[in-house]
Design a protein around this motif. Structure first.
Motif, PDB file in Angstrom:
ATOM      1  N   ARG A 198      13.902   0.890  -1.253  1.00 25.47           N
ATOM      2  CA  ARG A 198      14.972   0.463  -2.160  1.00 25.47           C
ATOM      3  C   ARG A 198      16.358   0.798  -1.581  1.00 25.47           C
ATOM      4  N   ALA A 199      16.498   1.983  -0.986  1.00 24.76           N
ATOM      5  CA  ALA A 199      17.789   2.370  -0.403  1.00 24.76           C
ATOM      6  C   ALA A 199      18.146   1.477   0.779  1.00 24.76           C
ATOM      7  N   LEU A 200      17.150   1.136   1.596  1.00 17.97           N
ATOM      8  CA  LEU A 200      17.397   0.265   2.741  1.00 17.97           C
ATOM      9  C   LEU A 200      17.817  -1.126   2.276  1.00 17.97           C
ATOM     10  N   LEU A 201      17.099  -1.683   1.315  1.00 17.87           N
ATOM     11  CA  LEU A 201      17.446  -3.007   0.809  1.00 17.87           C
ATOM     12  C   LEU A 201      18.831  -2.996   0.164  1.00 17.87           C
ATOM     13  N   GLY A 202      19.149  -1.922  -0.553  1.00 24.17           N
ATOM     14  CA  GLY A 202      20.481  -1.826  -1.148  1.00 24.17           C
ATOM     15  C   GLY A 202      21.570  -1.825  -0.103  1.00 24.17           C
ATOM     16  N   TYR A 220       8.434   6.651   0.399  1.00 20.24           N
ATOM     17  CA  TYR A 220       8.537   5.309   0.965  1.00 20.24           C
ATOM     18  C   TYR A 220       9.200   4.328   0.000  1.00 20.24           C
ATOM     19  N   ALA A 221       8.890   4.422  -1.285  1.00 20.94           N
ATOM     20  CA  ALA A 221       9.485   3.515  -2.271  1.00 20.94           C
ATOM     21  C   ALA A 221      10.994   3.726  -2.349  1.00 20.94           C
ATOM     22  N   ALA A 222      11.428   4.989  -2.384  1.00 24.93           N
ATOM     23  CA  ALA A 222      12.863   5.281  -2.436  1.00 24.93           C
ATOM     24  C   ALA A 222      13.555   4.808  -1.162  1.00 24.93           C
ATOM     25  N   LEU A 232       0.827  -1.203   0.000  1.00 26.92           N
ATOM     26  CA  LEU A 232       0.000   0.000   0.000  1.00 26.92           C
ATOM     27  C   LEU A 232       0.870   1.265   0.000  1.00 26.92           C
ATOM     28  N   LEU A 233       1.826   1.353   0.920  1.00 28.42           N
ATOM     29  CA  LEU A 233       2.666   2.545   0.999  1.00 28.42           C
ATOM     30  C   LEU A 233       3.548   2.689  -0.237  1.00 28.42           C
ATOM     31  N   PHE A 234       4.034   1.578  -0.753  1.00 30.58           N
ATOM     32  CA  PHE A 234       4.890   1.603  -1.939  1.00 30.58           C
ATOM     33  C   PHE A 234       4.108   2.122  -3.145  1.00 30.58           C
ATOM     34  N   HIS A 235       2.882   1.626  -3.312  1.00 27.50           N
ATOM     35  CA  HIS A 235       2.047   2.069  -4.434  1.00 27.50           C
ATOM     36  C   HIS A 235       1.751   3.559  -4.320  1.00 27.50           C
ATOM     37  N   ARG A 266       8.554  -8.180  -6.913  1.00 25.13           N
ATOM     38  CA  ARG A 266       9.296  -7.138  -7.633  1.00 25.13           C
ATOM     39  C   ARG A 266      10.641  -6.868  -6.967  1.00 25.13           C
ATOM     40  N   LEU A 267      10.629  -6.722  -5.656  1.00 29.33           N
ATOM     41  CA  LEU A 267      11.853  -6.390  -4.942  1.00 29.33           C
ATOM     42  C   LEU A 267      12.864  -7.540  -4.996  1.00 29.33           C
TER      43      LEU A 267
END
Length: 403
Positions: free
Chosen positions: A240-244, A235-237, A217-220, A276-277
């Motif tokens: 992605r930054a956290l996972l990176g 939130y999407a950025a 929900l937050l990503f969308h 996706r992630l």
């Protein structure tokens, strides 16, 4: 209703018939299911302590396609317009119950979800009151009520209830302001008692097992620029930054954890996002979707740390002793974790993507501090749920005496 519930007068004691209003037996959101299982667990526990044999009827709309096996003592009554208006529907079913526990789907006793949803939640409460079946508003978020008409109607339902339980201090304040003479108590989310299999022995290995529960929900909303919850960062950025950052660490094993799935609404589906992630970050482990809330909590108990935007994933972690960094998107987070003195929540506002990632990584490096805070938080949970248990015991005793 799937089975026939016996009339109160015809059933031999020590049975007690308990309605579970606005609980779910089929939601793909595991948090909603955790509320149902948690309240069932508490009600069964209290009834057993009194020598009573409970039977339950879940009264709710059809809200998903992930049916839970809740036991042979649980029946289902589907709420829809016809059921609410027919004398042989909801009204007749209420007449066969000794009491009703209404959890309001956790946070739906409010006007923020639109007039239709409010109308169903409000009418079901008022029919219970009119039928003179003791109504308990189980621990939940109360409000917000942004318009006077909703506030007045909500206050009437609170006044007619035997007792209202708020699961945070702000909800308690709202309740007491709306209906100052009504009985209102402070408790905590019932999902804390969700049963699970303890897998904590998997912690402390060669790599730090970090779970990331990214909210579909937050990503969308971030990708479409909606930002209905008013986050100060993208939130999407951030995700992605956290996972990176996590995937770049050789001492970390990243696990993508889902907690709310929906076949019908891709905008509120953690599962599609996790897929996706997993493609974007192949070093991350895509954990399969969980069949039940207890399955999710059992897996979460195996992690060294969880970063989660779904509140009930956070509750599962804290109650299982897994250090957790909640990613707040509503006042539910500050209300709950503030009540428990757990001050390791990523706030909604006042942070950028960069500082948000820095905050989470900093908490990851202070896991013993988080674990210590959880011990004290769980002590408070027990005390708060004991208040709810005591009230249930009183309501059950009164219900049996009047039957």
């Amino acid at each position: 209703m799937d089975k026939t519930l016996p009339n109160r007068a015809s059933a031999a004691r020590p049975h007690i018939r308990i309605g579970l209003l606005w609980h779910s037996a089929s939601s793909g959101n595991l948090g909603v299911g955790a509320l149902t299982v948690g309240n069932l667990t508490l009600a069964r526990e209290v009834a057993a302590s009194m020598g009573l044999q409970p039977r339950f009827v879940i009264l709710s709309m059809r809200d998903g396609d992930a049916p839970l096996d809740l036991g042979d003592d649980v029946e289902i009554f589907r709420i829809d317009t016809r059921a609410m208006l027919s004398p042989s529907g909801f009204w007749a079913t209420l007449g066969r119950l000794d009491c009703v526990l209404d959890i309001g789907a956790g946070d739906s006793f409010a006007d923020i979800y639109g007039p239709k949803r409010f109308a169903f939640l409000w009418l079901s409460k008022m029919l219970s009151i009119a039928r003179r079946v003791p109504l308990v508003l189980s621990p939940q978020t109360i409000g917000p009520f942004t318009k006077p008409v909703y506030r007045a109607l909500g206050a009437a339902a609170i006044r007619g209830s035997a007792v209202t339980f708020a699961r945070d201090e702000q909800s308690l304040a709202v309740t007491r302001e709306m209906a100052p003479r009504a009985r209102a108590e402070l408790a905590v989310d019932v999902a804390f008692v969700l049963p699970f299999e303890d897998r904590s022995s998997a912690r402390g290995g060669a790599k730090i097992r970090v779970g990331v529960n990214a909210s579909g929900l937050l990503f969308h909303q971030a990708e479409t620029g909606t930002n209905r919850f008013g986050l100060s960062y993208d939130y999407a950025a951030f995700t992605r930054a956290l996972l990176g950052a996590l995937c770049a660490r050789e001492d970390v094993a990243v696990h993508l954890v889902t907690h709310a799935t929906s076949n019908g609404d891709p905008t509120d589906d953690d599962s599609r996002l996790a897929d996706r992630l997993a493609q974007e970050f192949p070093a991350a482990i895509r954990v399969p979707n969980f069949a039940t809330p207890s399955d999710a909590k059992s897996f979460i108990s195996s992690l060294d740390c969880l970063v989660a935007a779904r509140m009930h994933a956070c509750i599962g972690a804290l109650s299982a002793g897994t250090p957790v960094v909640p990613v707040a998107y509503s006042r539910k987070f500050s209300g709950l974790f503030g009540l428990l003195g757990y001050n390791h929540v990523l706030p909604m506002r006042g942070v950028t993507e960069e500082s948000a990632v820095g905050y989470v990584l900093g908490r990851l490096d202070h896991r013993p501090e988080l674990a210590e805070a959880e011990v004290e938080a769980n002590r408070k949970v027990k005390d708060l749920l004991d208040v709810y248990r005591a009230a249930l015991k009183q309501i059950f005793a009164q219900a049996v005496a009047r039957a």
